[in-house]
Write an enzyme that holds these catalytic residues in place. Structure first.
Site, PDB file in Angstrom:
ATOM      1  CE1 TYR A   1      -0.839   2.133  12.371  1.00 49.74           C
ATOM      2  CE2 TYR A   1      -2.333   1.060  13.319  1.00 49.74           C
ATOM      3  CZ  TYR A   1      -2.007   1.605  13.241  1.00 49.74           C
ATOM      4  OH  TYR A   1      -3.565   2.831  12.297  1.00 49.74           O
TER       5      TYR A   1
ATOM      6  CG  PHE B   1       0.908   4.781   5.939  1.00 44.70           C
ATOM      7  CD1 PHE B   1       0.144   4.712   6.795  1.00 44.70           C
ATOM      8  CD2 PHE B   1       1.913   4.540   5.377  1.00 44.70           C
ATOM      9  CE1 PHE B   1      -0.161   3.119   6.695  1.00 44.70           C
ATOM     10  CE2 PHE B   1       1.849   2.882   5.884  1.00 44.70           C
ATOM     11  CZ  PHE B   1       0.229   2.382   6.118  1.00 44.70           C
ATOM     12  CG  ASP B   2      -2.043   5.474  10.996  1.00 43.84           C
ATOM     13  OD1 ASP B   2      -2.569   6.301  11.650  1.00 43.84           O
ATOM     14  OD2 ASP B   2      -3.449   4.528  11.407  1.00 43.84           O
TER      15      ASP B   2
ATOM     16  CB  ILE C   1      -4.692  -3.992   4.924  1.00 42.53           C
ATOM     17  CG1 ILE C   1      -3.350  -4.098   5.298  1.00 42.53           C
ATOM     18  CG2 ILE C   1      -5.838  -3.205   4.754  1.00 42.53           C
ATOM     19  CD1 ILE C   1      -3.027  -3.111   5.318  1.00 42.53           C
TER      20      ILE C   1
ATOM     21  CE1 TYR D   1      -6.414   0.574   3.220  1.00 39.00           C
ATOM     22  CE2 TYR D   1      -3.983   0.853   3.946  1.00 39.00           C
ATOM     23  CZ  TYR D   1      -5.596   1.187   4.232  1.00 39.00           C
ATOM     24  OH  TYR D   1      -5.835   0.367   5.543  1.00 39.00           O
TER      25      TYR D   1
ATOM     26  CG  PHE E   1       1.719  -1.932   9.444  1.00 39.51           C
ATOM     27  CD1 PHE E   1       0.844  -1.550   9.755  1.00 39.51           C
ATOM     28  CD2 PHE E   1       1.829  -2.171   7.775  1.00 39.51           C
ATOM     29  CE1 PHE E   1       0.378  -0.228   9.210  1.00 39.51           C
ATOM     30  CE2 PHE E   1       0.600  -1.838   6.821  1.00 39.51           C
ATOM     31  CZ  PHE E   1      -0.042  -0.736   7.545  1.00 39.51           C
TER      32      PHE E   1
END
Length: 591
Positions: free
Chosen positions: A191, A201-202, A221, A247, A264
């Site tokens: 992802y 962010f990731d 999540i 979050y 995502f």
């Protein structure tokens, strides 16, 4: 053109919106702008004079705007706040944190509430807020003087609503999808994670490793738990998750701000369930399947091994050699042990093996990741069991079949030899003469010798020879190790043989006085010429036969040399002995 609207008997500006990029008719826009500003007594954008409403400059509008801010939406944005002379009084950038709140419900100053309406994510606006829509005649002590016009430079980063649901967009879906993700499945996926404004962010790609987890077990999540459901291996999705399914108010460390929507882009690499067994697909099954592989059989097969996303991790074809092993004895991974059971020779099947029946959580080497589902496309070349004997199928047998080949007989035959998958190895037809041998003399492989026994001249057979009766584990030139061989045989000629150790035998009783019969000139000794003439006469008269398969003179010479014990070139009565007499003589030791 609609630059302003009348709401009372006098003209007033209401939500004056103008854009530097969104209107192609720039000349009309410029005229409208000048006209509007002249009505307001504005000397320039930096000095708007008394305003009755907010002034908005949409100086950057993204090409794609999937959603605009509406009353009651949660928004997250950055801004710089200045006075008319450019003095900065506030900035979210200086605090290192975005502003999050609900638009249009009175939680912001009225001017900002109005100025944010209709914004897109990543849109940038200049918003001028007159005092009565800002902090009025009171101001903010020590920060904003009374009756001050405020200038805001805003970028919208996120928009969501508590009524929002998960947004799933399928970017790619394989044509072949036999199974989709369900709760309690274990999944491996890659992802890229970004905020709604595109800020990354990731990413699993930066770690060069998939994200591996159970679905629906609370390890993810909520939005991702829901977003993965129904995916196929190889499918690509974009999953947009509102903050309350991500979050929430706390965010995540320094990379995910509070109240942030997450995007995502996901590709599902594989999936399985801990309760899964192997899965079989029969790709090609021979019409004739006399026997199926069972535990204890030795199997030779080719394979391509891939991960569920199609990545090749191993192939026997690349080594140009079959994989050879016993099945059901733990020499291979449990899933393959199970997957080869019941296979036919020549069958092609796909074996899908969950990780707990393959290499588990640790994987294998650098090509099979932990918890990977493995797919083997297998072609079974042959198999046998160590207790197998030669398999004989009679294709044609003459009606008048009275004499058959026995051990020690001399035979002449044609043959074609192949592997069980049809690969041609050898053929006597490639040579000038047929193949010849004496059965039982270890001149040919044991299985073929056995397959020739009891054949009539003219008979045709198919003979299947297991490797322990063929060329064994090491094989031979042109013959793979542990290969089962298939012979097509036609017997062309048959000569009765002689027992082991004999070069000549009589069909009946030999002459009563053998030496006298052999001593043709009666001189008390038998030279080679007399010996040869006597043996040849016995053959001609049908009284005896030589060992077949060799030149008669050579055999007779060997016989003479065996009888000429003192090697003086002649045989005497004392030297001449029948082999049967020699075999019965008592043994003794010489000092």
């Amino acid at each position: 053109f609609g630059c302003f609207q009348r709401s009372t008997p006098k003209l007033q500006l209401s939500f004056l919106l103008f854009s530097r990029t969104s209107h192609p008719k720039s000349e009309m826009t410029l005229l409208c702008l000048i006209f509007t500003l002249s009505l307001l007594g504005v000397r320039g954008l930096g000095d708007p004079g008394p305003l009755e409403d907010v002034v908005i400059d949409r100086y950057y509008i993204p090409k794609v705007c999937l959603r605009e801010v509406q009353m009651g939406d949660f928004v997250r944005y950055h801004y710089n706040g200045t006075f008319q002379d450019g003095t900065k009084f506030d900035s979210s950038y200086d605090r290192g944190a975005t502003v999050a709140g609900v638009a249009g419900v009175g939680r912001l100053i009225t001017g900002m509430d109005r100025g944010l309406q209709g914004m897109c994510v990543n849109e940038r606006r200049h918003i001028i807020v007159p005092p009565h829509l800002g902090y009025g005649s009171i101001g903010v002590a020590g920060l904003i003087p009374p009756d001050t016009t405020l200038y805001f430079d805003v970028i919208m980063l996120d928009i969501w609503n508590k009524e929002d649901k998960l947004q799933i967009t399928t970017l790619y879906k394989p044509e072949r999808c036999n199974r989709t993700v369900e709760n309690s499945d274990f999944v491996r996926y890659h992802y890229n994670g970004t905020l709604l404004d595109g800020t990354p962010f990731d990413s699993s790609y930066t770690r060069d490793s998939t994200y591996d987890t159970y679905v629906g077990s609370g390890w993810l999540i909520k939005g991702m738990d829901q977003g993965l459901l129904g995916m196929c291996a190889g499918e690509k999705r974009r999953i947009v998750i509102p903050p309350f399914l991500a979050y929430g108010e706390k965010g995540y460390g320094t990379v995910v701000p509070p109240q942030a929507s997450l995007v995502f882009d996901v590709i599902l690499v594989d999936l399985h369930n801990p309760k899964d067994g192997i899965s079989l697909e029969h790709l090609e099954v021979p019409e004739l399947c006399k026997r199926k592989a069972v535990t204890g059989d030795f199997v030779r097969y080719h394979y391509n091994g891939t991960l569920m996303d199609g990545t090749l991790f191993d192939s026997s074809y690349s080594r140009n050699h079959t994989y050879d092993t016993y099945i059901g004895k733990g020499y291979i991974i449990p899933g393959m042990d199970q997957g080869l059971q019941g296979a036919c020779i020549g069958e092609k099947r796909r074996i899908i093996i969950p990780p707990h029946l393959a290499y588990g959580e640790t994987g294998a080497g650098d090509k099979i990741p932990g918890s990977a589902v493995l797919i083997f496309d297998v072609h079974v070349i042959d198999f046998h069991n160590p207790v197998d004997s030669v398999e004989i199928e009679t294709v044609y047998r003459p009606v008048d079949c009275n004499i058959t080949a026995q051990d020690r007989d001399f035979v002449r035959y044609h043959y074609n030899c192949s592997l069980l998958d049809g690969t041609r190895l050898f053929s006597s037809h490639d040579y000038e003469h047929p193949q010849e041998t004496t059965l039982g003399t270890n001149k040919i492989i044991e299985g073929l010798s056995n397959g020739l026994l009891n054949m009539c001249v003219g008979e045709k057979r198919i003979v299947i020879v297991p490797p322990h009766l063929g060329h064994g584990e090491s094989g031979a030139r042109g013959v793979p190790g542990s290969a089962v061989l298939r012979f097509e045989i036609e017997l062309l000629h048959l000569e009765a043989g002689v027992p082991e150790g004999y070069l000549f035998i009589w069909h009946g009783e030999p002459p009563e006085n053998l030496f006298e019969a052999m001593d043709l000139n009666k001189d008390g000794e038998v030279p080679p010429e007399e010996f040869s003439a006597f043996i040849q006469s016995q053959r001609t008269e049908g009284k005896g036969r030589l060992m077949p398969g060799s030149e008669a003179e050579k055999v007779i010479t060997d016989m003479f040399e065996n009888q000429d014990r003192n090697k003086d070139g002649k045989i005497t009565a004392d030297e001449l002995k029948l082999k049967s007499d020699e075999d019965q003589a008592p043994s003794h030791e010489e000092l």
